[in-house]
Design a protein around this motif. Structure first.
Motif, mmCIF file in Angstrom:
data_model
loop_
_atom_site.group_PDB
_atom_site.id
_atom_site.type_symbol
_atom_site.label_atom_id
_atom_site.label_comp_id
_atom_site.label_asym_id
_atom_site.label_seq_id
_atom_site.Cartn_x
_atom_site.Cartn_y
_atom_site.Cartn_z
ATOM 1 N N ASN A 236 40.235 37.491 50.291
ATOM 2 C CA ASN A 236 41.215 36.410 50.100
ATOM 3 C C ASN A 236 41.149 35.855 48.679
ATOM 4 O OD1 ASN A 236 42.068 36.672 52.745
ATOM 5 N ND2 ASN A 236 40.708 35.045 53.516
ATOM 6 N N TYR A 237 39.937 35.733 48.137
ATOM 7 C CA TYR A 237 39.783 35.249 46.761
ATOM 8 C C TYR A 237 40.449 36.223 45.785
ATOM 9 C CZ TYR A 237 37.619 34.189 42.280
ATOM 10 O OH TYR A 237 37.434 33.904 40.948
ATOM 11 N N LEU A 238 40.193 37.513 45.971
ATOM 12 C CA LEU A 238 40.779 38.507 45.071
ATOM 13 C C LEU A 238 42.308 38.502 45.168
ATOM 14 C CD1 LEU A 238 38.288 41.484 45.669
ATOM 15 C CD2 LEU A 238 38.316 39.867 43.758
ATOM 16 N N ASN A 239 42.813 38.368 46.384
ATOM 17 C CA ASN A 239 44.274 38.343 46.554
ATOM 18 C C ASN A 239 44.894 37.118 45.901
ATOM 19 O OD1 ASN A 239 44.031 40.696 48.037
ATOM 20 N ND2 ASN A 239 44.135 39.666 50.031
ATOM 21 N N ALA A 240 44.205 35.980 46.003
ATOM 22 C CA ALA A 240 44.761 34.728 45.483
ATOM 23 C C ALA A 240 44.648 34.618 43.974
ATOM 24 C CB ALA A 240 44.062 33.543 46.138
ATOM 25 N N ASN A 241 43.574 35.173 43.406
ATOM 26 C CA ASN A 241 43.324 34.963 41.978
ATOM 27 C C ASN A 241 43.640 36.175 41.099
ATOM 28 O OD1 ASN A 241 41.772 32.165 41.796
ATOM 29 N ND2 ASN A 241 40.999 33.215 43.614
ATOM 30 N N GLN A 242 43.728 37.340 41.716
ATOM 31 C CA GLN A 242 44.037 38.570 40.979
ATOM 32 C C GLN A 242 43.202 38.699 39.695
ATOM 33 O OE1 GLN A 242 46.268 41.067 41.933
ATOM 34 N NE2 GLN A 242 46.266 39.937 43.874
ATOM 35 N N PRO A 243 41.860 38.696 39.828
ATOM 36 C CA PRO A 243 41.033 38.809 38.610
ATOM 37 C C PRO A 243 41.178 40.193 37.978
ATOM 38 C CG PRO A 243 39.678 39.034 40.569
ATOM 39 C CD PRO A 243 41.042 38.650 41.054
ATOM 40 N N PHE A 244 40.825 40.256 36.708
ATOM 41 C CA PHE A 244 40.863 41.525 35.976
ATOM 42 C C PHE A 244 39.946 42.526 36.672
ATOM 43 C CE2 PHE A 244 39.516 43.929 31.998
ATOM 44 C CZ PHE A 244 40.658 44.713 31.982
ATOM 45 N N LYS A 245 40.428 43.776 36.835
ATOM 46 C CA LYS A 245 39.654 44.786 37.548
ATOM 47 C C LYS A 245 39.432 46.008 36.666
ATOM 48 C CE LYS A 245 41.440 43.372 42.058
ATOM 49 N NZ LYS A 245 42.170 43.780 43.280
ATOM 50 N N PRO A 246 38.545 45.899 35.714
ATOM 51 C CA PRO A 246 38.242 47.051 34.860
ATOM 52 C C PRO A 246 37.341 48.048 35.594
ATOM 53 C CG PRO A 246 36.828 45.228 34.274
ATOM 54 C CD PRO A 246 37.742 44.727 35.364
ATOM 55 N N SER A 247 37.047 49.142 34.922
ATOM 56 C CA SER A 247 36.174 50.148 35.547
ATOM 57 C C SER A 247 34.758 49.622 35.699
ATOM 58 C CB SER A 247 36.174 51.424 34.701
ATOM 59 O OG SER A 247 35.741 51.140 33.371
ATOM 60 N N GLU A 248 34.330 48.747 34.779
ATOM 61 C CA GLU A 248 32.993 48.157 34.879
ATOM 62 C C GLU A 248 33.099 46.774 35.514
ATOM 63 O OE1 GLU A 248 29.813 48.941 31.844
ATOM 64 O OE2 GLU A 248 31.578 49.242 30.581
ATOM 65 N N SER A 249 33.000 46.745 36.831
ATOM 66 C CA SER A 249 33.015 45.475 37.556
ATOM 67 C C SER A 249 32.129 45.616 38.786
ATOM 68 C CB SER A 249 34.440 45.098 37.972
ATOM 69 O OG SER A 249 34.976 46.076 38.841
ATOM 70 N N GLN A 250 31.698 44.485 39.315
ATOM 71 C CA GLN A 250 30.772 44.521 40.448
ATOM 72 C C GLN A 250 30.808 43.204 41.207
ATOM 73 O OE1 GLN A 250 26.951 45.112 38.586
ATOM 74 N NE2 GLN A 250 26.829 43.025 37.845
ATOM 75 N N PHE A 251 30.326 43.285 42.433
ATOM 76 C CA PHE A 251 30.070 42.084 43.225
ATOM 77 C C PHE A 251 28.577 41.793 43.142
ATOM 78 C CE2 PHE A 251 33.823 44.021 45.176
ATOM 79 C CZ PHE A 251 34.711 42.948 45.129
ATOM 80 N N VAL A 252 28.254 40.525 43.012
ATOM 81 C CA VAL A 252 26.849 40.111 42.941
ATOM 82 C C VAL A 252 26.581 39.124 44.074
ATOM 83 C CG1 VAL A 252 25.069 38.961 41.581
ATOM 84 C CG2 VAL A 252 26.708 40.492 40.458
#
Length: 280
Positions: A236-252
């Protein structure tokens, strides 16, 4: 006093002296306990390693001549003897945990160091250790450390979720979180935990990663529905905020595990590469 009386008195006095010496010989001093502590390795290769510590006890110097040190570890008994300065024989009874390494013993200057490696702070419980000395048929009273060992394991280094879970196949976020919780907080019904999630990505070399906090869940008991609720919150957070999604990304993910309302394990950075997750 007649000669017979004198002889009887002398013989009685001799017997009393022998009895006194014999009584004194039966007195065996208890070991002097100096310190109890623990340490752990920051290298984590699987989920069990998160909870592994080495328990360390320090005792005052022991005269090993004819002396056996008995060590009670929770419900097990270990006997320690020595024939040479740094050569020890360590024997445990049949109730000693099969997954727990035998104690190691080392003579230091005026001290004896006893370590119990590979102690799992959940599976093996809180260490309750006491000691006594035995010499022949005589034994000292049992002694133990006044304060129980309070364990807090803090991992501030980065820990790869796929590595410690031994799973590098791509899967949905709920499955990753559920597997992580199963290995860290669902291993005992007496645990509670808090959970923090964030999304991080790189915008270029030598530039600090952008960190976007998603949620912080307060301490609670584990429930099978937790992973689905957390995965939904992240989606839901990703859908609402549409953060930048580069190849180097991760969940912490950050997890604090509590036992009897006291923190036991604090892991700051469980890292899950976003390219190993299936997101909508």
């Amino acid at each position: 006093m007649t000669k017979l009386d004198l002889k009887t008195f002398a013989f009685s006095f001799l017997l009393a002296s022998v009895a006194s010496i014999s009584t004194q010989a039966k007195e065996v001093a208890s070991p002097v306990l100096v310190a109890q502590t623990y340490f752990y390795d920051n290298t984590v290769s699987n989920a069990d390693d998160l909870f592994i510590i080495t328990v360390q006890n320090t005792l005052s110097d022991i005269d090993w001549d004819g002396t056996t040190v008995e060590m009670k570890i929770n419900d097990s008994t270990v006997k320690i003897t020595s024939n040479y300065k740094n050569s020890f024989n360590v024997v445990a009874d049949k109730s000693y945990p099969k997954d727990l390494a035998l104690p190691t013993v080392k003579n230091l200057t005026d001290k004896v160091q006893i370590q119990i490696p590979q102690w799992h702070s959940i599976k093996n419980g809180s260490p309750k250790i006491s000691y006594r000395c035995i010499n022949g048929e005589n034994a000292s009273p049992w002694v133990q450390f006044r304060n129980p060992l309070q364990i807090l394991i803090m991992h501030q280094e980065k820990i790869s979720v796929p590595t410690i879970l031994n799973s590098k196949n791509k899967k949905d976020l709920k499955s990753w979180i559920d597997l992580l919780l199963t290995k860290t907080v669902a291993i005992s019904p007496n645990l509670t935990y808090s959970f923090r999630a964030s999304y991080e990505y790189s915008v270029g070399p030598k530039i600090p990663w952008v960190v976007l906090p998603i949620f912080l869940a307060p301490a609670k008991k584990y429930d099978k529905a937790d992973a689905a609720a957390m995965a939904d919150a992240i989606q839901n957070y990703l859908n609402a905020n549409q953060p930048f999604k580069p190849s180097e990304s991760q969940f912490v993910f950050s997890i604090i595990v509590y036992q009897n309302q006291l923190p036991l394990l604090d892991v700051q950075e469980f890292e899950l590469p976003s390219n190993l997750t299936e997101l909508n």
